[in-house]
Design an enzyme around this catalytic site. Sequence first.
Site, PDB file in Angstrom:
ATOM      1  N   GLU A 273       0.838  -1.217   0.000  1.00  0.00           N
ATOM      2  CA  GLU A 273       0.000   0.000   0.000  1.00  0.00           C
ATOM      3  C   GLU A 273       0.864   1.255   0.000  1.00  0.00           C
ATOM      4  OE1 GLU A 273      -3.342  -0.196  -0.441  1.00  0.00           O
ATOM      5  OE2 GLU A 273      -3.050  -2.341  -0.458  1.00  0.00           O
ATOM      6  N   TRP A 276       1.710   1.749  -3.454  1.00  0.00           N
ATOM      7  CA  TRP A 276       0.616   2.373  -4.217  1.00  0.00           C
ATOM      8  C   TRP A 276       0.663   3.893  -4.040  1.00  0.00           C
ATOM      9  CZ3 TRP A 276      -2.597   1.198  -8.008  1.00  0.00           C
ATOM     10  CH2 TRP A 276      -2.848  -0.143  -8.284  1.00  0.00           C
ATOM     11  N   TRP A 304     -20.700  11.456 -18.875  1.00  0.00           N
ATOM     12  CA  TRP A 304     -21.101  11.516 -17.467  1.00  0.00           C
ATOM     13  C   TRP A 304     -22.390  12.285 -17.277  1.00  0.00           C
ATOM     14  CZ3 TRP A 304     -18.460   8.108 -14.921  1.00  0.00           C
ATOM     15  CH2 TRP A 304     -17.110   7.880 -15.197  1.00  0.00           C
ATOM     16  N   ASN A 339     -10.643   2.221   3.317  1.00  0.00           N
ATOM     17  CA  ASN A 339     -10.302   2.067   1.896  1.00  0.00           C
ATOM     18  C   ASN A 339     -11.333   1.245   1.127  1.00  0.00           C
ATOM     19  OD1 ASN A 339      -8.489   2.245  -0.453  1.00  0.00           O
ATOM     20  ND2 ASN A 339      -8.307   0.040  -0.122  1.00  0.00           N
ATOM     21  N   TRP A 357     -16.504  11.326 -12.114  1.00  0.00           N
ATOM     22  CA  TRP A 357     -15.641  11.045 -10.967  1.00  0.00           C
ATOM     23  C   TRP A 357     -15.052  12.316 -10.355  1.00  0.00           C
ATOM     24  CZ3 TRP A 357     -10.598  12.690 -11.496  1.00  0.00           C
ATOM     25  CH2 TRP A 357     -10.125  12.889 -12.803  1.00  0.00           C
ATOM     26  N   TRP A 380      -9.916   7.667  -7.373  1.00  0.00           N
ATOM     27  CA  TRP A 380     -11.141   7.946  -8.138  1.00  0.00           C
ATOM     28  C   TRP A 380     -11.022   7.460  -9.574  1.00  0.00           C
ATOM     29  CZ3 TRP A 380     -15.982   8.841  -6.924  1.00  0.00           C
ATOM     30  CH2 TRP A 380     -16.258   9.182  -5.597  1.00  0.00           C
TER      31      TRP A 380
END
Length: 485
Positions: A273, A276, A304, A339, A357, A380
């Site tokens: 993580e 990430w 969208w 998360n 988003w 996102w």
Amino acid sequence: MSSKKSLVWFRNDLRVRDNPALFSACKESLSVTAVFFDCSKQWSIHGKSPIQYHFVEQSLNHLSQELGELGIEFMVIPGSTFKESVSQICELMEEGDYDHLYLNQEPGWNELQRDNELCKRLANRCYFFNSDCVIKPGDVTLDSGDFYKVFTPYKNRWFQVLSTQNYEPLSKPKPMGEPIVNPPLEQSGPKKDSSNWPAGEQSALARLDEFCNLPLVHYSQNRDFPALSATSELSPYLAIGVISPKQCLAAVMNRLERLPTEKSEEGYSWVNEIIWREFYRHLLYFKPSLSKGESFKAEPELKWQYDEHMFQQWADGNTGYPIVDAAMRCLNQTGFMHNRLRMVVASFLTKDLLIDWRWGESYFMKQLIDGDFAANNGGWQWASGTGADAAPFFRIFNPTTQSQKFDPKGQFIKRWIPELNSANAKDIHAPEAWLEQNSQYANYPSPIVCHKRARIVALNTYQSRKQSIDKNEQPFDEPSNTQLL
Ligand SMILES: Cc1cc2nc3c(=O)[nH]c(=O)nc-3n(C[C@H](O)[C@H](O)[C@H](O)COP(=O)(O)OP(=O)(O)OC[C@H]3O[C@@H](n4cnc5c(N)ncnc54)[C@H](O)[C@@H]3O)c2cc1C
């Protein structure tokens, strides 16, 4: 480098340990002064949340005290934009007759523009350092020099680069003189209370220590269950630099006596993580246009929807999907979200409601105590399918099954939705029938969309996009365990 009188500019590095700018300034100077600009005007443009703002203020008080103990005077200059802060720091350099300015780099487009301007104005009097990542953004590349767009190859290379570097955190610098007492900092304007996260480096290190002592070894099994306290909750500290990612790795090594580099090893998934976090910074470094709202993948993007009413129901936690609503209500009240739930609510907004988003990204920034542009944008875009290493469009989270799997007894839901307190574990994830029989709880809303139908609409809408996606699309990786999807 050698300087007599130095100024250190603190930004998202509010700590005295493992702070390369501060460490070098102290090592190379006869006297050091520190400054922080409260860029409230700029931060409101960036959508910084009131709770993070409060957390920064509290953290500055601790920093001020720690700097005082090192004999370093600390000034906080209020109310500026980034542009103004460049002029102000240049004036300060002249007025104070400082030889050099020491500072750590910050990710982000406006931050980069600010620092470029600073370099123009102060030329070779600025010394920049990397304190925000274990490996400096830009240093993990393919042999061709191109940048990685998929997480796993990036991570493999990251470990290789790491093995050639010293990644031990720096210690606290030696005192520059007798301790001094820096005056208390003035608090500006009303904020949202952040005291659930005790401020300051010592608190962050204690939390890290506590996490590594036990939850670390159970992290991979427990981290997806929001009702458990199984993750570190260090993100608020990492986001503003009260603690560094190198300190996180050091704590893992200290606990396990080595750095886990294989999936099968204890502690590996937590280190994953942290990588990430670095990956999203790496993307921002190589594609600064991400800071301007661009999606990572080339157009065509989805068409969208911009339905304000639906958006508000999502934001308020009134969608009729208990796991989504519990997560949003938790975010609105505490400034934090687990998360797994961030992925669920982001998928719901972008795939069930087909809302852009960017609306979700911006809403998160305005609420989160750990708001961090790179991680938030990455998260996102991952969820909406527009990101570099995103979940493919056809992976649409089912909020009800997610709820059954990750909050099986509904403990998390009950914490945030009192209307469902007396629902049993079988009914709580999709409570429509139960609500009909228990009309006293009818103030909990019915689902605003039917997930089954919304999924089909999303898939159809994605079809046009699908055709333009390269047939040999790379495999994707997940920032967290979605095997149980
Ligand atoms: C839609 C969405 C938005 C997000 N927005 C943010 C944000 O604004 N700020 C933020 O710090 N994280 C964000 N994340 C990532 C992640 O949800 C949080 O970092 C994590 O929940 C923080 O809890 P923790 O400190 O207990 O994490 P742990 O599980 O203990 O992980 C340790 C640290 O690793 C980093 N990390 C963990 N997961 C990720 C991830 N998926 N991506 C990047 N870094 C990660 C964080 O710094 C975290 O503190 C987002 C994820 C999604 C899906």
